[in-house]
Design a protein around this motif. Structure first.
Motif, PDB file in Angstrom:
ATOM      1  N   HIS A  37      10.850   8.741  -1.921  1.00 22.84           N
ATOM      2  CA  HIS A  37      11.100   8.998  -3.342  1.00 22.84           C
ATOM      3  C   HIS A  37       9.802   9.050  -4.156  1.00 22.84           C
ATOM      4  O   HIS A  37       9.748   9.705  -5.200  1.00 22.84           O
ATOM      5  CB  HIS A  37      11.997   7.904  -3.929  1.00 22.84           C
ATOM      6  N   TYR A  38       8.780   8.347  -3.691  1.00 22.73           N
ATOM      7  CA  TYR A  38       7.509   8.298  -4.415  1.00 22.73           C
ATOM      8  C   TYR A  38       6.530   9.363  -3.926  1.00 22.73           C
ATOM      9  O   TYR A  38       5.796   9.955  -4.723  1.00 22.73           O
ATOM     10  CB  TYR A  38       6.888   6.907  -4.279  1.00 22.73           C
ATOM     11  N   LYS A  39       6.525   9.578  -2.617  1.00 26.13           N
ATOM     12  CA  LYS A  39       5.558  10.512  -2.035  1.00 26.13           C
ATOM     13  C   LYS A  39       5.852  11.949  -2.444  1.00 26.13           C
ATOM     14  O   LYS A  39       4.939  12.719  -2.776  1.00 26.13           O
ATOM     15  CB  LYS A  39       5.582  10.372  -0.501  1.00 26.13           C
ATOM     16  N   VAL A  40       7.121  12.330  -2.405  1.00 23.91           N
ATOM     17  CA  VAL A  40       7.502  13.723  -2.670  1.00 23.91           C
ATOM     18  C   VAL A  40       7.930  13.834  -4.129  1.00 23.91           C
ATOM     19  O   VAL A  40       9.078  13.591  -4.476  1.00 23.91           O
ATOM     20  CB  VAL A  40       8.630  14.171  -1.723  1.00 23.91           C
ATOM     21  N   THR A  41       7.011  14.188  -4.976  1.00 18.56           N
ATOM     22  CA  THR A  41       7.282  14.335  -6.405  1.00 18.56           C
ATOM     23  C   THR A  41       6.306  15.339  -6.987  1.00 18.56           C
ATOM     24  O   THR A  41       5.183  15.495  -6.490  1.00 18.56           O
ATOM     25  CB  THR A  41       7.152  12.982  -7.132  1.00 18.56           C
ATOM     26  N   TRP A  81       2.043   7.832 -10.751  1.00 17.97           N
ATOM     27  CA  TRP A  81       2.691   8.916 -10.013  1.00 17.97           C
ATOM     28  C   TRP A  81       1.687   9.760  -9.247  1.00 17.97           C
ATOM     29  O   TRP A  81       1.979  10.242  -8.150  1.00 17.97           O
ATOM     30  CB  TRP A  81       3.533   9.770 -10.962  1.00 17.97           C
ATOM     31  N   ARG A  82       0.477   9.926  -9.792  1.00 16.60           N
ATOM     32  CA  ARG A  82      -0.548  10.670  -9.053  1.00 16.60           C
ATOM     33  C   ARG A  82      -0.916   9.939  -7.771  1.00 16.60           C
ATOM     34  O   ARG A  82      -1.009  10.546  -6.697  1.00 16.60           O
ATOM     35  CB  ARG A  82      -1.793  10.865  -9.926  1.00 16.60           C
ATOM     36  N   ASP A  83      -1.102   8.619  -7.869  1.00 18.46           N
ATOM     37  CA  ASP A  83      -1.476   7.848  -6.687  1.00 18.46           C
ATOM     38  C   ASP A  83      -0.341   7.822  -5.665  1.00 18.46           C
ATOM     39  O   ASP A  83      -0.593   7.865  -4.447  1.00 18.46           O
ATOM     40  CB  ASP A  83      -1.856   6.425  -7.094  1.00 18.46           C
ATOM     41  N   ALA A  84       0.893   7.747  -6.128  1.00 18.39           N
ATOM     42  CA  ALA A  84       2.037   7.746  -5.217  1.00 18.39           C
ATOM     43  C   ALA A  84       2.113   9.058  -4.439  1.00 18.39           C
ATOM     44  O   ALA A  84       2.329   9.069  -3.220  1.00 18.39           O
ATOM     45  CB  ALA A  84       3.326   7.513  -5.988  1.00 18.39           C
ATOM     46  N   ALA A  85       1.909  10.164  -5.133  1.00 22.02           N
ATOM     47  CA  ALA A  85       1.995  11.473  -4.481  1.00 22.02           C
ATOM     48  C   ALA A  85       0.868  11.694  -3.486  1.00 22.02           C
ATOM     49  O   ALA A  85       1.029  12.422  -2.502  1.00 22.02           O
ATOM     50  CB  ALA A  85       1.991  12.578  -5.535  1.00 22.02           C
ATOM     51  N   GLU A  86      -0.272  11.060  -3.721  1.00 21.87           N
ATOM     52  CA  GLU A  86      -1.445  11.283  -2.886  1.00 21.87           C
ATOM     53  C   GLU A  86      -1.598  10.273  -1.752  1.00 21.87           C
ATOM     54  O   GLU A  86      -2.481  10.428  -0.895  1.00 21.87           O
ATOM     55  CB  GLU A  86      -2.705  11.263  -3.759  1.00 21.87           C
ATOM     56  N   MET A  87      -0.754   9.256  -1.696  1.00 21.14           N
ATOM     57  CA  MET A  87      -0.931   8.216  -0.683  1.00 21.14           C
ATOM     58  C   MET A  87      -0.599   8.748   0.719  1.00 21.14           C
ATOM     59  O   MET A  87       0.175   9.686   0.887  1.00 21.14           O
ATOM     60  CB  MET A  87      -0.050   7.005  -1.001  1.00 21.14           C
ATOM     61  N   THR A  88      -1.198   8.112   1.711  1.00 24.16           N
ATOM     62  CA  THR A  88      -0.874   8.394   3.106  1.00 24.16           C
ATOM     63  C   THR A  88       0.347   7.575   3.488  1.00 24.16           C
ATOM     64  O   THR A  88       0.374   6.359   3.290  1.00 24.16           O
ATOM     65  CB  THR A  88      -2.054   8.031   4.023  1.00 24.16           C
ATOM     66  N   HIS A 124       0.827  -1.202   0.000  1.00 22.73           N
ATOM     67  CA  HIS A 124       0.000   0.000   0.000  1.00 22.73           C
ATOM     68  C   HIS A 124       0.865   1.259   0.000  1.00 22.73           C
ATOM     69  O   HIS A 124       0.373   2.355  -0.284  1.00 22.73           O
ATOM     70  CB  HIS A 124      -0.952   0.002   1.200  1.00 22.73           C
ATOM     71  N   TRP A 125       2.145   1.118   0.327  1.00 18.48           N
ATOM     72  CA  TRP A 125       3.093   2.232   0.261  1.00 18.48           C
ATOM     73  C   TRP A 125       4.051   2.098  -0.923  1.00 18.48           C
ATOM     74  O   TRP A 125       4.443   3.092  -1.524  1.00 18.48           O
ATOM     75  CB  TRP A 125       3.929   2.298   1.537  1.00 18.48           C
ATOM     76  N   LEU A 126       4.418   0.877  -1.212  1.00 20.57           N
ATOM     77  CA  LEU A 126       5.371   0.609  -2.292  1.00 20.57           C
ATOM     78  C   LEU A 126       4.650  -0.222  -3.346  1.00 20.57           C
ATOM     79  O   LEU A 126       4.449  -1.421  -3.184  1.00 20.57           O
ATOM     80  CB  LEU A 126       6.597  -0.123  -1.724  1.00 20.57           C
ATOM     81  N   PHE A 127       4.252   0.446  -4.436  1.00 24.12           N
ATOM     82  CA  PHE A 127       3.342  -0.160  -5.402  1.00 24.12           C
ATOM     83  C   PHE A 127       3.998  -1.249  -6.260  1.00 24.12           C
ATOM     84  O   PHE A 127       3.319  -2.135  -6.775  1.00 24.12           O
ATOM     85  CB  PHE A 127       2.782   0.915  -6.344  1.00 24.12           C
TER      86      PHE A 127
END
Length: 497
Positions: free
Chosen positions: A387-391, A399-406, A233-236
């Motif tokens: 690396h995925y969250k902060v982009t 990439w949209r889902d990575a940036a928006e994840m908790t 759920h954090w690392l797709f």
């Protein structure tokens, strides 16, 4: 489980590859005269074998084993590595380097980034990377050993050759290899592992078993039923393609990590070839598309057909249970974005040596081992999620889902702290130091809103002199370094260069 007072004399390592032979090397060199060490592996079972990029901590492992660097590098066709070039991560066509060096000079009250931040405000500072020797050397493809360990570096190496090299090393110190497939894990009535039965019918009995059977985790998962904690759920990413290609240009002293639409591509230059791969998420793309993406992006001729590797990011809830310790992929997996797989193997080895149950396995040792292992991998997990969250990328669903994840609260705190104040505090014993967090957060696009007031105490002339002195010293040093390719050829050329 209380101390059984059963001395541990027979250690059985299930599985070879990088993990198995690193364990064999560490145990045989340190405790070989006290132990009977047997490693079971089958030539018919392939290994993942793509862990070709390392981090500087591998030098510590080699120092403990008294391994000669030139010999090791020649045997494994290794090159030097000063960091990782992250391309398209902050946004498409925006790159940065996470190097192994330190940037600038810290003050006891505040890190260098605060003085650099103040310098940027006053128009006195250039790019943050200009104040890091290893980063500037990477950009100019230069390398040399410097006095007093003045250059922090790691290696790119052929993982299959590394396993063979460590096998020869281990056998010199008494480790014994047995060929065969594991057909059954035999258990004692009390729940411990008693022996491994091979397909030949032979049984290998032991007091302590090390599970290096990779993702299959035949002992820790199959026989002992230890559950796996899923971090997808954090690392797709859950898939990878790997392919080796011929070299078409000089080997650079860094790994390339190139972000793609639904994952990222690696490029690792060795002396005799280039290791390539694509890590991706099957939720956002498929194998065929990924293979086309990878083959269209590599340079040189493929030396093999790309093969798909499936994985699940996460960790075993216990990496030591009863008389079994899981090492490597059997204990958990984090994608190789920061080249931490081999580091986690060696940390498990060192931890096992420190807590080795010579006079009997105790639950207190097991608990301490598991606590340290869980804490360590959680810190690394957070760094990779960063690396995925902060982009700034929003160009694909991935990439949209990575940036928006908790993200984990521990990581969110670090991000918020740096964004507000520019501060980074290292947690004791964690792998990545302050400058690693700073390089990645700045590289991914976080700009602190403020800086420490210590930087305000310098006037323009003093601050300019301070910053220019650091930058100038680095530029002079880099200018004197030979090319990385030439240095490797002279220092550690292997057969087949």
């Amino acid at each position: 489980m209380e101390n059984k007072n059963k001395p541990v004399r027979r250690v059985v390592i299930a599985g070879g590859g990088t993990a198995g032979w690193m364990v064999a090397a560490g145990l045989s060199k340190s405790l070989g005269r006290l132990l009977d060490i047997t490693l079971v592996e089958s030539d018919e079972i392939g290994t993942v074998g793509v862990g070709e990029a390392t981090i500087p901590s591998l030098q510590n492992f080699h120092h403990l084993l008294e391994i000669n660097e030139q010999e090791f590098m020649a045997e494994t066709m290794a090159t030097f590595k000063l960091g990782i070039s992250f391309e398209n991560w902050r946004d498409v066509n925006e790159d940065y380097i996470h190097s192994f060096g330190t940037s600038g000079t810290d003050h006891w009250t505040a890190g260098f980034q605060h003085f650099w931040h103040k310098g940027r405000e006053r128009g006195l500072a250039t790019d943050y990377g200009d104040y890091c020797l290893e980063l500037k050397a990477s950009l100019q493809n230069r390398f040399a050993h410097l006095p007093k360990g003045g250059m922090n570096y790691a290696y790119h190496m052929d993982a299959s050759r590394y396993a063979k090299y460590l096998r020869k090393f281990s056998e010199r110190f008494g480790a014994r290899r047995v060929e065969g497939k594991i057909a059954e894990v035999r258990m004692d009535p009390d729940g411990d592992i008693r022996a491994l039965r091979l397909d030949s019918g032979a049984e290998i009995e032991g007091d302590l078993f090390i599970d290096c059977t990779g993702f299959r985790a035949l002992l820790i998962g199959g026989a002992l039923g230890v559950e796996y904690e899923d971090w997808s759920h954090w690392l797709f990413n859950d898939s990878a393609l790997a392919v080796q290609t011929t070299s078409v240009r000089e080997a650079v002293p860094y790994t390339r990590a190139i972000a793609r639409d639904a994952g990222w591509q690696w490029q690792i230059p060795l002396q005799h070839r280039v290791g390539n791969g694509l890590v991706y998420s099957s939720r956002y793309t498929d194998d065929e598309t990924s293979q086309r993406t990878l083959l269209a992006a590599v340079a040189g001729e493929p030396l093999m057909t790309p093969r798909v590797i499936r994985f699940q990011p996460g960790q075993r809830k216990e990496t030591w249970k009863r008389n079994c310790v899981a090492v490597g992929l059997a204990s958990g997996f984090l994608e190789p974005i920061e080249s931490t797989s081999i580091h986690l193997i060696q940390r498990s080895i060192v931890r096992l040596l420190q807590l080795f149950p010579q006079d009997g396995i105790s639950q207190a040792d097991i608990d301490e081992f598991n606590t340290q292992a869980n804490t360590e991998i959680a810190h690394i997990r957070d760094f990779i999620i960063l690396h995925y969250k902060v982009t700034n990328r929003r160009d694909t669903p991935y990439w949209r889902d990575a940036a928006e994840m908790t993200v984990p609260a521990s990581l969110q705190h670090r991000i918020d702290l740096f964004r507000a104040t520019g501060r980074v505090f290292r947690i004791p014993n964690e792998l990545f130091a302050e400058n690693s967090w700073i390089q990645v957060m700045l590289g991914q696009g976080i700009h602190p809103a403020s800086h420490h007031q210590s930087a305000d105490l310098m006037g323009d002339a003093e601050l300019a002199h301070f910053l220019d002195g650091i930058r100038g010293s680095i530029e002079r040093t880099v200018a004197q370094l030979p090319s990385h390719q030439r240095y490797v050829e002279q220092y550690c050329a292997g057969t087949g260069w």
